[in-house]
Write an enzyme that holds these catalytic residues in place. Structure first.
Site, PDB file in Angstrom:
ATOM      1  N   HIS A 151       3.366   6.472  -7.141  1.00 37.61           N
ATOM      2  CA  HIS A 151       2.935   7.745  -7.690  1.00 37.61           C
ATOM      3  C   HIS A 151       3.846   8.723  -7.770  1.00 37.61           C
ATOM      4  CE1 HIS A 151      -1.424   9.989  -7.763  1.00 37.61           C
ATOM      5  NE2 HIS A 151      -0.869  10.002  -9.037  1.00 37.61           N
ATOM      6  N   HIS A 154       1.688   4.653  -2.911  1.00 35.10           N
ATOM      7  CA  HIS A 154       1.999   6.071  -2.812  1.00 35.10           C
ATOM      8  C   HIS A 154       3.474   6.470  -3.382  1.00 35.10           C
ATOM      9  CE1 HIS A 154      -1.717   6.848  -0.576  1.00 35.10           C
ATOM     10  NE2 HIS A 154      -1.275   6.383   0.393  1.00 35.10           N
ATOM     11  N   HIS A 187       0.874  -1.377  -0.023  1.00 31.99           N
ATOM     12  CA  HIS A 187       0.000  -0.127  -0.026  1.00 31.99           C
ATOM     13  C   HIS A 187       0.897   1.256   0.079  1.00 31.99           C
ATOM     14  CE1 HIS A 187      -3.617   2.518   1.099  1.00 31.99           C
ATOM     15  NE2 HIS A 187      -2.533   3.205   1.795  1.00 31.99           N
ATOM     16  N   GLU A 188       1.988   1.420   0.799  1.00 30.37           N
ATOM     17  CA  GLU A 188       2.629   2.566   1.272  1.00 30.37           C
ATOM     18  C   GLU A 188       3.540   2.753  -0.045  1.00 30.37           C
ATOM     19  OE1 GLU A 188       1.873   4.655   3.109  1.00 30.37           O
ATOM     20  OE2 GLU A 188       0.846   3.323   4.484  1.00 30.37           O
TER      21      GLU A 188
END
Length: 771
Positions: A560, A557, A553-554
């Site tokens: 991105h 980010h 999940h991290e």
């Protein structure tokens, strides 16, 4: 107008369970894993075996990391500065950095205000973008350091620098001349016609942000806006610091705690036959899941969800101040103001999304409550389900379904931290052509010896980002996983390249992009997790499957920020609408459960044996249970966030507790306990402020993208370069430079979504969050 980046972290309120990919049983899953593991090196172009092996070892081996990280100390010299920032060779440099930046900012402000020629007006978007970049260089770094650095002197200096520049930023946001000059530039066809699409978009974004800052109001009102903004910032920090139950511990007789892990009970034994359980964090939730006594669970539930009156007063003051800010800015509510530049646009659209999502979720909730009711009645108890029953009976039903299988106990042996990092690098190489390369840090570059620096390399572009990984738990460190953008990507202009006082004057990394021939300041990112460190010099840190999902999940980010290909900082990477920013990270959780992706790396840390996918399937089956109730919990918090940022706090009769019960009585499936105040620990109110629905919204979109773009992982869809390029070209590379609905429409090939609106929000709600 000018804003610091928001940290991106998992929503963990009450309690949070990470969404996951729906497991479709495939007879070829194990074969796919073995095939990919045999061929991984042959298909990984430009992925050096030595770099790949080093990446694993710097996280898995204490001895290897000790040798690797000591290399630069053999040529010990002066500090290069925290993050290679030449100002931050000591804590005292923070204020000097802030003062230097403020001087540079004021020079830009003066230049913009004096612009009169077409040539000068043409530069305004980039001038204002540079102004924003300068502010964020201090604010984003300071925000990270004051929350993470172990040295109190660094924390105090960072806080001082943050406050110094935050106030100045709010003054700029209420400087009418800047908005006037921007409006004049937009009104000149011979100016805006020469802007790039990105420059024009940034100009419109900044103009809208100005309008949200009460800039058109009389001077007294503008000054009041600055005062309120500063007060809200302080109240937010005060609220976060006060998120503890009013009663920190609860005492039980040992017989009342039956069902809990004996190791936990031994740790909190306070005498013969007495247990003192802390009510904050995971222990309280463990008690709610396992204690057989309904009365004991009720005590834990009530006391762990009750805060002091002063904490509620802080919350209500915060909400009232936000309501006043919205009124000054001529908005009916803070949510209306905060949503005006988001995908939703309005509270009404958010309500349509949440109602559609709730309708989609209703069948699962009904089924789960029926199972709990049957289990409770089988114990000879009342059929009425209390809030403190849910976690307990769901946990019991999960164990019954799991039976005597001990697969879950051994799964972590296939997920050493280094192996997972290696797998992420291999995955990103497959999908996007980027890989992680460990690099020795300079003297004073990191805030703790355990921090690993990774350089992110693109197969065509070269060096594209710097990633600092602080992944091991330690005393005093926040347990919450988070992604921090310490500095955004931005194209460095030829003028800056020719002037040593501009651009990278702080010393942080920039590089020539080999594909475009342009120089960029490199995005600098910090990832924070709380994984157990290696036990000794032989065994690595082993992650649970939930930990793997968290790390994926991290990294969503991070990718991105890494792949953002904008020339301006205002729209770089995660600087996009809040209800769009979680899409890449939530999507990554699907990859963490995919057979083809796991086949890239998941091996037993001792034997090297490939991971049997059936073990992951068992975990997913357990995680899937109770998802209806967990989704309802997030819907309720989203509705509460909307209510707290509606016109209600502007009324003299506003009571946060009454509003809490109005929401839960109106939309919840279980009657909430009276006399509690869980809103006093709803920390995401501070960061999200009317946009908490974003995580559910992006979960729904991510599920759709996973199914339709990455084929739900079927036939190697999770490692398909064509699918990765499609997601990168339509979503990742744009940051906030493209309308988010256009990104979603483009990646899904659905023109109906292109213009957004209430109907599009409702459509996303109907997709549900089944993955």
């Amino acid at each position: 107008m000018f804003r610091a980046c928001q940290r991106r972290n998992l929503i963990t309120t009450a309690p949070f369970v990470i969404p996951k990919a729906k497991c479709r049983l495939q007879t070829t899953a194990a074969t796919a894993i073995r095939d990919i593991q045999r061929n991984v090196f042959s298909v990984r172009a430009n992925h050096d075996r030595h770099e790949d092996d080093t990446l694993r070892k710097v996280f898995d081996s204490k001895a290897f990391w000790h040798d690797f990280s000591q290399t630069y100390r053999r040529q010990a010299g002066p500090s290069v500065g925290l993050f290679q920032n030449r100002f931050l060779t000591s804590h005292a440099g923070f204020l000097a950095f802030a003062q230097d930046i403020r001087t540079r900012c004021q020079s830009i402000v003066d230049e913009v205000l004096q612009a009169s020629s077409s040539e000068a007006y043409q530069t305004i978007p980039r001038q204002l973008d540079l102004l924003s970049d300068y502010l964020c260089r201090v604010l984003d770094l300071a925000d990270f350091v004051r929350a993470t650095h172990p040295d109190p002197q660094y924390q105090r200096s960072a806080t001082q620098a943050y406050a110094y520049l935050w106030e100045y930023m709010n003054v700029l946001n209420t400087t009418p001349g800047l908005k006037t000059q921007l409006e004049r530039a937009l009104a000149k066809p011979n100016v805006f016609e020469l802007w790039s699409e990105e420059e024009a978009n940034v100009a419109r974004i900044l103009l809208k942000d100005f309008s949200n800052s009460a800039i058109d109001l009389p001077k007294a009102d503008r000054q009041r806006f600055v005062v309120l903004s500063n007060e809200v910032k302080q109240l937010g920090s005060q609220f976060i610091d006060g998120m503890t139950p009013s009663t920190p511990t609860v005492r039980f007789r040992s017989e009342e705690t039956r069902g809990m892990d004996p190791a936990i009970l031994q740790r909190y034994s306070s005498g013969i036959g007495r247990i003192s359980l802390p009510l904050g964090g995971d222990i309280a939730y463990a008690a709610l899941m396992t204690m057989h006594s309904s009365d004991a669970r009720e005590t834990v539930y009530r006391q762990s969800k009750t805060v002091s009156p002063s904490q509620l007063q802080t919350l209500e003051t915060l909400l009232r101040r936000r309501a006043e800010i919205a009124k000054l800015s001529d908005f009916p509510s803070y949510a209306a103001m905060n949503l005006s530049d988001k995908m939703a646009k309005s509270p009404e659209a958010v309500d349509s999304f949440l109602r559609a999502l709730s309708a989609d979720n209703a069948t699962r909730v009904t089924h789960e409550l029926h199972r709990i009711r049957v289990a409770k009645e089988s114990d000879g108890l009342s059929h009425v389900i209390e809030p403190w029953d849910v976690a307990y009976f769901q946990n019991r039903l999960n164990h019954q379904a799991q039976g005597k299988s001990r697969r879950l106990d051994f799964l972590s042996a296939y997920f050493s931290l280094g192996t997972v990092m290696q797998g992420l690098s291999r995955l990103f190489s497959r999908l996007y052509g980027v890989r992680f390369v460990p690099r020795e840090g300079g003297v004073g570059e990191t805030w703790n010896p355990d921090v690993r620096r990774l350089d992110v390399m693109h197969e065509d572009d070269g060096h594209v980002a710097v990633l600092y990984c602080d992944l091991f738990e330690r005393d005093g460190k926040s347990p919450n996983p988070a992604h921090f953008t310490l500095r955004c990507s931005r194209e460095v202009s030829p003028a800056e390249m020719g002037d040593r006082t501009l651009g990278s004057h702080d010393g942080m990394a920039r590089a020539l992009n080999r594909s475009t021939g342009k120089t960029f300041q490199l995005p600098t990112i910090a990832l924070i997790c709380d994984f157990p460190p290696p036990h000794d010099h032989q065994s690595p840190s082993l992650l649970s499957f939930r930990d793997v999902q968290t790390l994926f999940h991290e990294m969503g980010h991070a990718i991105h920020s890494i792949l953002g290909r904008t020339s301006l900082q205002v729209v770089s990477g995660t600087r996009c609408p809040t209800d769009f920013a979680e899409l890449p990270s939530v999507l990554m959780e699907n990859f963490a459960a995919d057979a083809s992706v796991l086949g890239l790396f998941a091996r037993h840390w001792e034997t090297g044996a490939a991971l049997p996918y059936e073990m992951v399937r068992d975990v997913l089956e357990v995680q899937k249970r109770g998802q209806g109730m967990q989704t309802e919990t997030q819907i309720l918090y989203s509705l509460l966030d909307q209510a707290y940022h509606s016109p209600l706090p502007g009324k003299a009769t506003f009571d946060s507790r009454q509003t809490f019960y109005d929401v839960y009585d109106g939309f919840g499936s279980i009657r909430e306990a009276r006399g509690i105040s869980p809103q006093g620990m709803f920390g995401h109110l501070v960061e999200y402020g009317g946009t908490y629905y974003s995580y559910l919204f992006d979960r729904a979109i991510a599920g759709k993208v996973w199914r339709e773009v990455f084929r739900g992982g079927h036939d190697g869809g999770g490692v398909d370069r064509e699918a990765g390029e499609r997601f990168k070209e339509e979503v990742l590379k744009w940051g906030g430079a493209r309308n988010a609905w256009a990104c979603i429409s483009g990646v899904l090939g659905d023109e109906k979504l292109k213009n957004g609106g209430t109907e599009a929000m409702e459509e996303v709600g109907r997709w549900g969050v089944h993955e």
